[in-house]
Design a protein around this motif. Sequence first.
Motif, PDB file in Angstrom:
ATOM      1  N   ILE A 380       0.848  -1.192   0.000  1.00  0.00           N
ATOM      2  CA  ILE A 380       0.000   0.000   0.000  1.00  0.00           C
ATOM      3  C   ILE A 380       0.882   1.240   0.000  1.00  0.00           C
ATOM      4  O   ILE A 380       1.745   1.401   0.873  1.00  0.00           O
ATOM      5  CB  ILE A 380      -0.921   0.023   1.238  1.00  0.00           C
ATOM      6  N   VAL A 381       0.641   2.114  -0.966  1.00  0.00           N
ATOM      7  CA  VAL A 381       1.413   3.358  -1.091  1.00  0.00           C
ATOM      8  C   VAL A 381       0.456   4.527  -0.921  1.00  0.00           C
ATOM      9  O   VAL A 381      -0.341   4.811  -1.818  1.00  0.00           O
ATOM     10  CB  VAL A 381       2.133   3.441  -2.448  1.00  0.00           C
ATOM     11  N   PRO A 382       0.521   5.239   0.213  1.00  0.00           N
ATOM     12  CA  PRO A 382      -0.384   6.370   0.427  1.00  0.00           C
ATOM     13  C   PRO A 382       0.072   7.657  -0.239  1.00  0.00           C
ATOM     14  O   PRO A 382      -0.677   8.622  -0.285  1.00  0.00           O
ATOM     15  CB  PRO A 382      -0.410   6.527   1.951  1.00  0.00           C
ATOM     16  N   GLU A 383       1.319   7.684  -0.744  1.00  0.00           N
ATOM     17  CA  GLU A 383       1.859   8.905  -1.326  1.00  0.00           C
ATOM     18  C   GLU A 383       1.385   9.091  -2.762  1.00  0.00           C
ATOM     19  O   GLU A 383       0.941   8.144  -3.419  1.00  0.00           O
ATOM     20  CB  GLU A 383       3.393   8.874  -1.292  1.00  0.00           C
ATOM     21  N   ASN A 384       1.535  10.306  -3.254  1.00  0.00           N
ATOM     22  CA  ASN A 384       1.137  10.647  -4.624  1.00  0.00           C
ATOM     23  C   ASN A 384       2.174  10.119  -5.603  1.00  0.00           C
ATOM     24  O   ASN A 384       3.355  10.438  -5.505  1.00  0.00           O
ATOM     25  CB  ASN A 384       0.993  12.169  -4.757  1.00  0.00           C
ATOM     26  N   ILE A 385       1.745   9.309  -6.554  1.00  0.00           N
ATOM     27  CA  ILE A 385       2.663   8.698  -7.508  1.00  0.00           C
ATOM     28  C   ILE A 385       3.338   9.733  -8.396  1.00  0.00           C
ATOM     29  O   ILE A 385       4.408   9.487  -8.958  1.00  0.00           O
ATOM     30  CB  ILE A 385       1.912   7.662  -8.380  1.00  0.00           C
ATOM     31  N   SER A 386       2.731  10.920  -8.559  1.00  0.00           N
ATOM     32  CA  SER A 386       3.314  11.945  -9.426  1.00  0.00           C
ATOM     33  C   SER A 386       4.563  12.585  -8.824  1.00  0.00           C
ATOM     34  O   SER A 386       5.286  13.294  -9.518  1.00  0.00           O
ATOM     35  CB  SER A 386       2.280  13.043  -9.719  1.00  0.00           C
ATOM     36  N   ASP A 387       4.831  12.326  -7.544  1.00  0.00           N
ATOM     37  CA  ASP A 387       6.015  12.872  -6.889  1.00  0.00           C
ATOM     38  C   ASP A 387       7.209  11.964  -7.181  1.00  0.00           C
ATOM     39  O   ASP A 387       7.235  10.806  -6.764  1.00  0.00           O
ATOM     40  CB  ASP A 387       5.782  12.964  -5.380  1.00  0.00           C
ATOM     41  N   PRO A 388       8.239  12.467  -7.892  1.00  0.00           N
ATOM     42  CA  PRO A 388       9.397  11.607  -8.230  1.00  0.00           C
ATOM     43  C   PRO A 388      10.147  11.117  -7.005  1.00  0.00           C
ATOM     44  O   PRO A 388      10.781  10.062  -7.044  1.00  0.00           O
ATOM     45  CB  PRO A 388      10.273  12.524  -9.101  1.00  0.00           C
ATOM     46  N   LYS A 389      10.081  11.852  -5.904  1.00  0.00           N
ATOM     47  CA  LYS A 389      10.755  11.416  -4.688  1.00  0.00           C
ATOM     48  C   LYS A 389      10.134  10.135  -4.143  1.00  0.00           C
ATOM     49  O   LYS A 389      10.814   9.303  -3.543  1.00  0.00           O
ATOM     50  CB  LYS A 389      10.687  12.520  -3.627  1.00  0.00           C
ATOM     51  N   VAL A 390       8.817   9.979  -4.341  1.00  0.00           N
ATOM     52  CA  VAL A 390       8.130   8.786  -3.866  1.00  0.00           C
ATOM     53  C   VAL A 390       8.642   7.554  -4.605  1.00  0.00           C
ATOM     54  O   VAL A 390       8.943   6.518  -4.000  1.00  0.00           O
ATOM     55  CB  VAL A 390       6.607   8.927  -4.050  1.00  0.00           C
TER      56      VAL A 390
END
Length: 468
Positions: A380-390
Motif C-alpha cells: 500500500i502506497v499512500p503517497e502521490n505517484i506523481s512525486d518523483p521522490k516517492v
Amino acid sequence: MIKKIIGVLIIVFSTLAFTIILYWKESQFDSSLSDLLIYLVALPVLISLVILTPWLIYRFYQAQKRQKQSVAALDATPSQKPSLETQWLKLHIYSAFSKSALGENEEIIQAIQDHQSPKLDTKLVNSYGLPILSYRIDELDERLINDGSSSISVRQQRIIGLIQLQIEQQSLVLAQIAEHLRRSSLFFETEHVHEYRMHPAWIDPQAENDANEILARAHLQPISRLNRLNVHMILSEDLRHLWDNVICTEFLHEALGELGFLPQKIQVQYYFWEQQSVSIEWLNLLQQLAQQQTEISLIIYVDSELDQDVLDARISLNEQYIPAEFAGSCCVSALKIHIADLNPIKHLSLALNQAQIAAVLDELDLKELQQYQSEQPFVIVPENISDPKVVKQLNHQFEQTPIEAHHYLYISSSLGHSQHLAKIYAYMLAMQFPKDQTIFIALAQAPAIAVLIQSALPLQHQEAAETL
C-alpha cells in the motif's frame, strides 16, 4: 531567491532611472521611445544580470553539492547500519472496517484497482454554480436529515454519521469486549460491581444480590485483566477549533452504553493531525498502545469535506478541488492482552529501525511467499505517484526483494484532494486484504520503519512473538 532577484532589479532600475532622468532634465535631452526602452528597460536588466550572475552560479554550485551529498548518504545507508538489531513492535488486530464512496472493506481495494472515478455531485457547486465531482457516500445522505435545526455544521453532522456507521460495524466485537470488561471488573475489583448490576445492558431480575457469589462464579473461568476501553478519535487538523468534543463524547458514551459499557470504563481521546506529520503521530500512537497491558483500544478515523461552506474555501485556492469523505476503525491491543471468546484476526508488526525490507524478509523468512508470483498488489502506497521522490524512495526501500512495481497499490487518488488522513486510510485498507497475504505499507515520511500486516499467529505461538 526570487525576492532577492526582484529586489536587485528594483534597486538598479530606481537608481538608473533617477540618474538618467536627472541627466536628461539638466541637459534638456529630448528622449525618444527607443531611448526609454534602452536606458530604462534593457540597461537595468543587463546591469542586474551582471550583478546577479556570480551569486546565481554560487547558488547552483551549492545546490548540486547538497544533492550529491544527499544521494551519497542515501546510497550509504544500508551499508552503514547493517549491524543494528531490528526492534519489533506488534499489536493484535481484533477487527477492522473501512468505508468510503468506493464501498466497504475489500470493495474499496477492488474499486481502486479498477480506477473508479469520482461522480458528479449535484448537491455541491463550484464558484460558477455548476455541479462538481466528489467522492460522496450516498448511504450517509439517507441517514442524515439536514433541516437546519442542528447546532453543528453539515460537515460535523456527516462525520458523526460516519462514526455511527463504524460503531455499528464494530458492535459484535465491542459487545464481547464489554462482556470481558464486566467479568474482569467482577474478578479483579469491586468498585464497579454495583454499577454493572444496575446497568440496563446487564440487569437481570433473577440475579443474586450477593456480590461475593458473583465473584465466586467469575473465579470459575480465569480471565485476563482489562481495565477500560480507550477510544481514539482521529480527525483532520483543520477541525481543531471547530469540533465539538462534548457532543461527540456524549454520542460515543450513549452508543457504547447500549453495547454494555459503563461510562467509567470508557476514555475518549481526540487527535487533530495535519497531513505533513500524520505518519509520525500515528506511529507514536501505535507505540503507546503496544505498552498498554490492561487496556484495549478502538481507533476511529474519519473525515468529510462534503459541505458547501468548506468547499467554497477550498475552491478559492483550487478550482478543480475534489472533496471526499471516508472513515475507518479497528480494535487493537498489546500482544499480552487476550479477550475472552475473541481471537485476533491479524497482527500489525513494525520494524522500528530497519530501512531495508530485504532484511525484514530475511529475518521473518518471507523471501519465498507465493504472493510474489502473482500480479495482485500487496504494497500500500499512500503517497502521490506523481512525486518523483516517492518513486525513488520506493525503489530504495524495496530493492533486493522479490517485490515488483506492479505489486504497489496507490490509494491517494481515491480520496480526491481530501488527503489529511490518507496515511491512516492506507493502514485500515491494508487490514482488509486476504488473511493469507502479508501486506506492506510504504512510508515515505518514515523510511526507516517497515510495516507489515499478517494473519494472526496461532495461540501457541503468540508468546514467542511477544519476545521479538
